[in-house]
Write a protein that holds these residues in place. Structure first.
Motif, short mmCIF file in Angstrom:
data_model
loop_
_atom_site.label_atom_id
_atom_site.label_comp_id
_atom_site.label_asym_id
_atom_site.label_seq_id
_atom_site.Cartn_x
_atom_site.Cartn_y
_atom_site.Cartn_z
N SER A 79 -34.37 -10.64 -27.14
CA SER A 79 -34.38 -9.19 -27.16
C SER A 79 -32.96 -8.67 -27.02
O SER A 79 -32.09 -9.35 -26.47
N GLY A 80 -32.74 -7.49 -27.52
CA GLY A 80 -31.43 -6.85 -27.37
C GLY A 80 -30.52 -7.08 -28.56
O GLY A 80 -30.57 -8.12 -29.21
N PRO A 81 -29.67 -6.09 -28.85
CA PRO A 81 -28.79 -6.17 -30.02
C PRO A 81 -27.77 -7.29 -29.94
O PRO A 81 -27.41 -7.87 -30.96
N TYR A 82 -27.27 -7.63 -28.74
CA TYR A 82 -26.28 -8.70 -28.63
C TYR A 82 -26.88 -10.02 -29.13
O TYR A 82 -26.29 -10.72 -29.95
N THR A 83 -28.06 -10.35 -28.62
CA THR A 83 -28.72 -11.59 -29.02
C THR A 83 -28.97 -11.63 -30.51
O THR A 83 -28.73 -12.65 -31.18
N LEU A 84 -29.43 -10.52 -31.06
CA LEU A 84 -29.75 -10.49 -32.49
C LEU A 84 -28.50 -10.66 -33.35
O LEU A 84 -28.55 -11.33 -34.39
N GLU A 85 -27.38 -10.09 -32.91
CA GLU A 85 -26.16 -10.23 -33.70
C GLU A 85 -25.59 -11.64 -33.62
O GLU A 85 -25.09 -12.17 -34.62
N VAL A 86 -25.67 -12.28 -32.44
CA VAL A 86 -25.25 -13.68 -32.34
C VAL A 86 -26.14 -14.54 -33.22
O VAL A 86 -25.66 -15.43 -33.94
N ALA A 87 -27.46 -14.30 -33.15
CA ALA A 87 -28.40 -15.07 -33.95
C ALA A 87 -28.10 -14.93 -35.44
O ALA A 87 -28.16 -15.90 -36.20
N ARG A 88 -27.77 -13.71 -35.86
CA ARG A 88 -27.46 -13.50 -37.27
C ARG A 88 -26.23 -14.30 -37.68
O ARG A 88 -26.19 -14.90 -38.76
N GLY A 89 -25.23 -14.35 -36.80
CA GLY A 89 -24.04 -15.13 -37.11
C GLY A 89 -24.35 -16.61 -37.26
O GLY A 89 -23.85 -17.28 -38.17
N ILE A 90 -25.21 -17.14 -36.37
CA ILE A 90 -25.59 -18.55 -36.44
C ILE A 90 -26.36 -18.83 -37.72
O ILE A 90 -26.06 -19.77 -38.47
N VAL A 91 -27.37 -18.01 -37.99
CA VAL A 91 -28.23 -18.23 -39.15
C VAL A 91 -27.45 -18.09 -40.45
O VAL A 91 -27.61 -18.90 -41.39
N ASP A 92 -26.61 -17.07 -40.54
CA ASP A 92 -25.83 -16.86 -41.78
C ASP A 92 -24.86 -18.01 -42.01
O ASP A 92 -24.74 -18.52 -43.14
#
Length: 347
Positions: A79-92
Motif C-alpha cells: 500500500s502507499g505511493p512509495y511502495t508502488l513506485e519502487v515496485a514499478r521501477g523493479i518490474v519495468d
C-alpha cells in the motif's frame, strides 16, 4: 504474480532438501549447484548434479525454454505511493531484461521463508523493500550466499548485504535551509521513528540545518511518528496547540505531510500563509495535494531499477561496487511554502 503455498514449487523444494541430506551438504550448496554458481567444489558439484538427475529434478527455467529467469521482490506491505513506485521501477527494469518478478510481503511470511521460496522457484535472488531484517535472516543470507539487495532497510544490515537508499541527511538539510531562507525560525518537524535509518538521517539533517542557521534545536516542536497520515495528523494537532506554535513544519514523508495539511485545515490555518509545509518523498500525491507540496524528491522508481540492476549483477557473480548505494535527492518547490506572516514570526 504471488506465490501459492501449495503445488509443485513446494514439492521441488522438498526434493532439494532430500538431495541435500543424501549428498551430505547444505541446502544452500544444492541451491548453488542448481543455479550453476561457481563457488562449489568440482567433486561436490558432480555428486549433487548426479543426484539431481537421478531424482528427475528439472530446473524451473529449463521446464520451458521460453521461461524467463525470476527474481522475488518482498515489501513490508503493498500500500502507499512509495511502495508502488519502487515496485514499478523493479518490474519495468526486470521486464526490459526479460526477467519475471514474483512479488510478496513480509507480513505473513518471514524473510527466511521467502529464502526457501527462492530455492523452490529457482529465483536468482531477492529484493527486500523497507523491512526489518532479523539477525537470523541476515545470517542465513550471508551463509547461503543468496543474492539479496535491500531498499531502504529499517535497520543497518551487515556489510555483506548491499543496500540502496537516497541522500536522506543532505536532502532534509536542503529542505530546512529553504524554510530558513524564507525567514522561518520556528520550524517544527514531524519525524520518522528513531529505529528507521531514513527517519533518523532526516532528523539529523533537520538539526544540522538549524545549527548552521544559528537556530537552537527545540525538542518540544519535534514529534516522531511512523510514516503515517493518521499519526502525523495527531502529532501536528499537538504542535499547533502549544503556546508558541511553529510557523513551518517539515514532514519526513508525503503521508505525514498530508496529515500536517489536514491538521492545519481543521484549525482554520491557511497553507502557506499561516503555516508553511515541506515534505520528503515527492510521490505522485505531493503534486496533487491542496496546496501542492514543496518536497525533497527521492528518485523512487530509480531505487527499484538500481536494486534490480545490482541484484542481477550479483546473481552473475559480480559483487556490488559498494555495500551502500545512495541516489541523490533534489528540492522541488511548489506552493505549500512561503515566508511567515509577520505577526506569527518567532524571535
Amino acid at each position: 504474480m504471488t506465490v501459492d503455498d501449495n503445488g509443485r514449487p513446494r514439492a521441488q523444494y522438498g526434493l532439494l532438501t532430500s538431495i541435500a541430506q543424501e549428498a551430505g551438504v547444505s541446502l544452500s550448496t544444492v541451491s548453488k549447484v542448481v543455479h550453476r554458481r561457481r563457488d562449489v567444489g568440482t567433486a561436490t558439484r558432480a555428486r549433487v548434479e548426479e543426484l539431481l538427475a537421478r531424482h528427475g529434478y528439472v530446473r524451473p527455467w529449463e521446464r520451458d525454454p521460453g521461461m524467463p529467469r525470476q527474481i522475488i521482490a518482498i515489501f513490508r506491505d503493498l500500500s502507499g505511493p512509495y511502495t508502488l513506485e519502487v515496485a514499478r521501477g523493479i518490474v519495468d527494469a526486470a521486464g526490459e531484461l526479460g526477467i519475471h518478478v514474483v512479488t510478496g510481503t513480509a507480513g505473513r511470511r518471514s524473510i527466511s521463508q521467502w529464502l526457501k521460496e527462492a530455492a523452490a522457484l529457482g529465483a536468482v535472488g531477492l529484493i527486500v523493500v523497507i523491512s526489518m531484517l532479523a539477525e537470523e535472516d541476515q545470517r542465513l543470507i550471508v551463509e547461503q550466499r543468496v543474492p539479496v539487495v535491500l531498499v531502504d532497510p529499517l535497520s543497518a544490515p551487515t556489510l555483506d548485504i548491499p543496500s540502496i537508499g537516497v541522500t536522506n541527511w543532505s536532502g532534509a538539510k536542503d529542505a530546512v535551509h529553504h524554510l530558513v531562507g524564507l525567514g522561518h525560525t520556528r520550524i517544527a518537524m514531524v519525524a520518522g521513528r528513531a529505529h528507521s535509518l531514513a527517519g533518523a538521517a532526516r532528523l539529523h539533517g533537520y538539526r544540522a540545518a538549524l545549527e548552521e542557521a544559528g537556530i537552537a534545536y527545540d525538542p518540544a516542536i519535534v514529534r516522531s511518528t511512523d510514516f503515517d497520515y493518521g499519526e502525523a495528523l495527531a502529532a501536528t494537532s499537538h504542535l499547533l496547540g502549544i503556546e508558541r506554535p511553529p510557523t513551518a513544519v517539515f514532514a519526513a514523508s508525503d503521508a505525514q505531510a498530508l496529515g500536517v495539511l489536514e491538521s492545519a485545515r481543521q484549525r482554520g490555518l491557511r497553507v502557506p500563509d499561516d503555516l508553511a509545509v515541506m515534505s520528503f518523498d515527492d510521490t505522485v500525491v505531493a503534486a496533487m495535494a491542496s496546496p501542492p507540496l514543496s518536497a525533497v524528491r527521492q528518485p523512487i522508481e530509480e531505487l527499484g531499477r538500481e536494486a534490480t540492476r545490482v541484484l542481477l549483477q550479483m546473481a552473475d557473480g559480480f559483487p556490488p561496487a559498494s555495500p551502500r548505494i545512495e541516489l541523490v535527492t533534489e528540492l522541488v518547490l511548489r506552493t505549500s511554502t512561503a515566508a511567515p506572516a509577520k505577526n506569527l514570526c518567532g524571535p
